[in-house]
Design an enzyme around this catalytic site. Sequence first.
Site, PDB file in Angstrom:
ATOM      1  N   SER A 141     -11.226   9.106   8.256  1.00  0.00           N
ATOM      2  CA  SER A 141     -10.126   9.480   7.366  1.00  0.00           C
ATOM      3  C   SER A 141     -10.604  10.105   6.061  1.00  0.00           C
ATOM      4  O   SER A 141      -9.833  10.786   5.389  1.00  0.00           O
ATOM      5  CB  SER A 141      -9.260   8.258   7.044  1.00  0.00           C
ATOM      6  OG  SER A 141     -10.051   7.242   6.459  1.00  0.00           O
ATOM      7  N   HIS A 146      -8.278   4.703   0.456  1.00  0.00           N
ATOM      8  CA  HIS A 146      -8.701   6.098   0.284  1.00  0.00           C
ATOM      9  C   HIS A 146      -8.641   6.524  -1.175  1.00  0.00           C
ATOM     10  O   HIS A 146      -7.757   6.087  -1.918  1.00  0.00           O
ATOM     11  CB  HIS A 146      -7.812   7.003   1.139  1.00  0.00           C
ATOM     12  CG  HIS A 146      -7.792   6.587   2.577  1.00  0.00           C
ATOM     13  ND1 HIS A 146      -6.748   5.875   3.124  1.00  0.00           N
ATOM     14  CD2 HIS A 146      -8.711   6.737   3.557  1.00  0.00           C
ATOM     15  CE1 HIS A 146      -7.021   5.616   4.394  1.00  0.00           C
ATOM     16  NE2 HIS A 146      -8.212   6.117   4.686  1.00  0.00           N
ATOM     17  N   ASP A 171      -4.571   4.683  -2.178  1.00  0.00           N
ATOM     18  CA  ASP A 171      -3.762   3.734  -1.405  1.00  0.00           C
ATOM     19  C   ASP A 171      -4.471   2.410  -1.123  1.00  0.00           C
ATOM     20  O   ASP A 171      -4.019   1.644  -0.289  1.00  0.00           O
ATOM     21  CB  ASP A 171      -3.313   4.384  -0.086  1.00  0.00           C
ATOM     22  CG  ASP A 171      -4.500   4.728   0.822  1.00  0.00           C
ATOM     23  OD1 ASP A 171      -5.654   4.430   0.444  1.00  0.00           O
ATOM     24  OD2 ASP A 171      -4.269   5.290   1.908  1.00  0.00           O
TER      25      ASP A 171
END
Length: 384
Positions: free
Chosen positions: A42, A352, A349
């Site tokens: 990610s 991240h 978040d």
Amino acid sequence: MEHYSKAKLCGMLVFWVLVDVRGESHSQRPCDFPAIYNFGDSNSDTGGISAAFQPIPWPYGETFFNKPAGRDCDGRLLIDFIAQKLGLPFLSAYLNSLGVNFSHGANFATGGSTIRRQNETIFQYGISPFSLDVQIWHYDQFRSRTTDLYNQEKNHFEKSILPNPPDFSKALYTFDIGQNDLAAGFRKMSDEQLHAAMPDIIAQFSAAVQHLYEQGGRSFWIHNTGPIGCLPVAVMYITNPKPGFLDQHGCIEGQNEMAMELNKQLKDAVTKLRTQLPEAAITYVDLYAAKYGLISTAKSQGFADPLKICCGYHEKDGNVWCGQKGVTNNGTQVFGASCTDPESYVSWDGVHYSQAANQWFADRILNGSLSDPPIPITHACYRK
Ligand SMILES: *[C@@H]1O[C@H](CO)[C@@H](O)[C@H](O)[C@H]1NC(C)=O
Ligand SMILES: *[C@@H]1O[C@H](CO)[C@@H](O)[C@H](O)[C@H]1NC(C)=O
Ligand SMILES: *[C@@H]1O[C@H](CO)[C@@H](O)[C@H](O)[C@H]1NC(C)=O
Ligand SMILES: *[C@@H]1O[C@H](CO)[C@@H](O)[C@H](O)[C@H]1NC(C)=O
């Protein structure tokens, strides 16, 4: 003829100026990277997991794209800053079927990816089925199919979204993967077991680079893994830690030590790859140092507490993750909304980084100051 020698003279002057001012020689011309091929999780997914599974929701993307953009961030990721630095468009995700343009590369990264297969479904702990070996299969399939299509295609529009086959060997191959192998290890293994697994994790990483080299890849840019023990999600549930469990910045020391050990083995593997793959430029990038550097100096860099989370509802009465709807302990419906000033947060978040943090990292790594060898990304190509 005369024109040619003037140009040559001019080039020499530029050479001198660069050596003079910098005291070192990035005297060579910048590389001409026509494409980027990225592998990762990610930290560099630009739409893969959104295409294959549930799309990443609003307010992801709010700062830069003004809509969800398949990225686990409010805006751009490091891979986006890399593309911009190299003068290339943002990378389309290989798994995306709509609105893609692969003329300047493709992104095989997906959120939740690991180097090693984890034998889990994504619905358990969010581990992607597209581990690094599968991303390499995707690359091989991409390469052979786009080459066939490119050679057959007459339609200019159709052809304009395909890579020019010779560009595969001139491209920059980038990697940012390993964090989820650690996260899965923390969940499933003892420290001893995770230590024992590291040589295999690294061997599988090396095998991926080796494979791409055998296919003609020559320039590799490898990010090491970040200080996973500093992620707010790692530390938010900890109450009354034993002395020494957290470091002076509030990060889980043992987890960061694991990340540093994996990085040490990765760096050694890169050294070995350089002897095994003589016609390659392999750059090892100490992104860990950049990330820990920001976390340890956040205040003086104009950022808020690096362990605070911008997006999501995180209060005493419950946690609702960014972009999710949920119910607090007292039964109230809440939405995991964004903060008003994402540009001052390190963490977007809880897992991240924010676009602002990614920009800060890009400013520190792309000029080569944290790389081995210390060459800026614009010059990190293999030269015959
Ligand atoms: C997943 O399963 C395969 C085949 O059984 C095994 O070789 C591999 O070690 C497993 N991966 C992990 C991370 O446990
Ligand atoms: C794909 O991108 C290239 C380079 O930016 C551009 O020249 C081409 O027109 C694009 N193709 C489409 C169909 O958008
Ligand atoms: C429930 O929690 C919310 C959020 O903390 C608060 O605004 C609300 O007043 C609480 N409601 C009750 C009934 O306690
Ligand atoms: C790279 O950029 C950082 C941040 O601006 C700066 O501190 C460092 O000196 C630069 N290094 C080089 C080699 O230009």
